[in-house]
Scaffold this active site. Structure first.
Site, PDB file in Angstrom:
ATOM      1  N   LYS A  80       0.855  -1.181   0.000  1.00 28.54           N
ATOM      2  CA  LYS A  80       0.000   0.000   0.000  1.00 28.54           C
ATOM      3  C   LYS A  80       0.893   1.233   0.000  1.00 28.54           C
ATOM      4  O   LYS A  80       2.065   1.171   0.400  1.00 28.54           O
ATOM      5  CB  LYS A  80      -0.900   0.015   1.241  1.00 28.54           C
ATOM      6  CG  LYS A  80      -2.173   0.814   1.080  1.00 28.54           C
ATOM      7  CD  LYS A  80      -3.208   0.067   0.259  1.00 28.54           C
ATOM      8  CE  LYS A  80      -4.525   0.841   0.198  1.00 28.54           C
ATOM      9  NZ  LYS A  80      -5.571   0.099  -0.524  1.00 28.54           N
ATOM     10  N   GLY A 182     -21.964   6.132  -2.006  1.00 25.02           N
ATOM     11  CA  GLY A 182     -20.899   6.429  -2.944  1.00 25.02           C
ATOM     12  C   GLY A 182     -20.871   5.471  -4.121  1.00 25.02           C
ATOM     13  O   GLY A 182     -21.885   4.850  -4.476  1.00 25.02           O
TER      14      GLY A 182
END
Length: 369
Positions: A80, A182
């Site tokens: 990440k 969303g």
């Protein structure tokens, strides 16, 4: 605890700090494990309060990507990246290109993708500096927006939770409380409604929830009221850290199954769910549809093939639920154990896997600009 001590304790392979004062870049890339393949995980840009907060976030997210990719059956490791800054004010072409050069310096050990605070346009800029970018717009023969696949995976996970609890995965007459309106929710809600479910929706921006609800015949409650809704399933599809000692006692559901990352405020909060008899679908498993979709790029993207892979999350989650019940453990712990078991098995055939890794990276290298 120092950074190196944290890396040893969490079995991290590499943590890279990237800076470029001229363009304001401050970034961290964490590579947790590459046993299964190159570390794939998105880059998020966020105005972290402190550098310590950014480091804590990237370490936690990288480890989660290792487990996510392993349980999704992908030949990918976990990594990440975070860029410290406000994406609304601090983002620039220079900053993104500098970050791309940092990714490129790792030679494919880490492959980046879009995450919070980043857009497909940003990924195109990063691509100018490195081929190790995925989740690009479709015109690059890429997988595009991963939300469709993520929603498909959550839908499969909700059905798996229902069949484990009731013996039937039918959503006809069931109620699902969805937190968030969303991109993932916008694809999940119509799937639920078409399957016959009643959907109760909430978002911190109520107008977003009302627009989505109006389009698909759902109902809307205030953002804070979603925890008190009586439903079969609570589906968190917004922010993380929302399951905690304050919210869990308020839930009136039989299962939690949603797309949000890091839904548990603390790892031990999963035990609070278990004590209440609420089945928890580990977030790093149920929301893996997006990364499965992205992985298909390595083979020349085919949407139908990618969605077939996503549908297998149903069986993965069902296996986790059944093993957790048989062993008297929480699903989160069982899912992590299953991921670690796959990684341990892979170490025995590391050389053949490295050949596969070379093939995957070659597919990305072929588009170097």
């Amino acid at each position: 605890m120092s950074v190196l001590e944290r890396m040893v304790a969490g079995s991290y392979e590499q943590v890279v700090f990237c800076t470029n004062p001229e363009v304001g870049l401050r970034a961290i890339i964490a590579i947790h494990d590459t046993t299964l393949g190159p570390a794939l995980g998105g880059v998020r840009m966020w105005p972290y309060r402190t550098e310590e907060d950014a480091l804590e976030d990237v370490l936690r997210l990288a480890r989660g990507m290792t487990y996510k990719n392993a349980l999704a059956g992908l030949d990918l490791g976990g990594g990440k990246a975070v860029i410290l800054g406000d994406p609304r004010k601090d983002k620039s072409e220079g900053l993104l290109r500098a970050f791309g050069r940092c990714v490129d310096s790792l030679g494919g050990r880490y492959v980046t993708a879009e995450d919070v605070g980043m857009t497909p346009d940003d990924m195109e800029i990063i691509l100018r500096e490195t081929p190790y970018v995925t989740g690009l717009p479709r015109e690059y023969n890429s997988s595009g927006n991963p939300s469709v696949a993520t929603a498909a995976g959550v839908f499969a996970g909700i059905r798996a939770a229902l069949v484990h609890l009731t013996g039937s995965d039918s959503l006809e007459g069931r109620t699902v409380a969805v937190q968030g309106a969303g991109s993932v929710a916008s694809h999940l809600v119509p799937l639920l409604r078409e399957a016959g479910a009643r959907v109760i929706l909430a978002d911190v921006y109520r107008e977003k929830a009302e627009a989505l609800a109006a389009a698909h015949g759902a109902e809307v409650v205030d953002a804070e009221e979603i925890y008190d809704v009586e439903a079969d399933v609570f589906s968190p599809c917004a922010l993380g850290g929302i399951l905690n000692a304050q919210t869990i006692p308020r839930l009136r559901v039989r299962a939690v199954a949603g797309s949000a990352n890091n839904q548990l405020s603390r790892p031990e909060d999963v035990e609070l769910l278990r004590q209440r008899g609420i089945l928890y679908a580990p977030d790093f498993v149920i929301n893996a549809g997006g990364v499965i979709n992205i992985f298909d790029e390595f083979m020349g993207y085919d949407e139908s093939r990618a969605l077939r892979r996503v549908s297998r999350l149903y069986d993965v989650l069902l296996a986790i639920f059944r093993r957790a019940e048989a062993e008297g453990r929480d699903p989160n712990a069982v899912a992590e154990a299953m991921a670690e078991e796959r990684i341990a098995r892979a170490r025995a055939w590391r050389k053949p896997l490295r050949a596969e890794t070379s093939r995957l990276l070659a597919a990305l290298e072929a588009r170097r600009m």
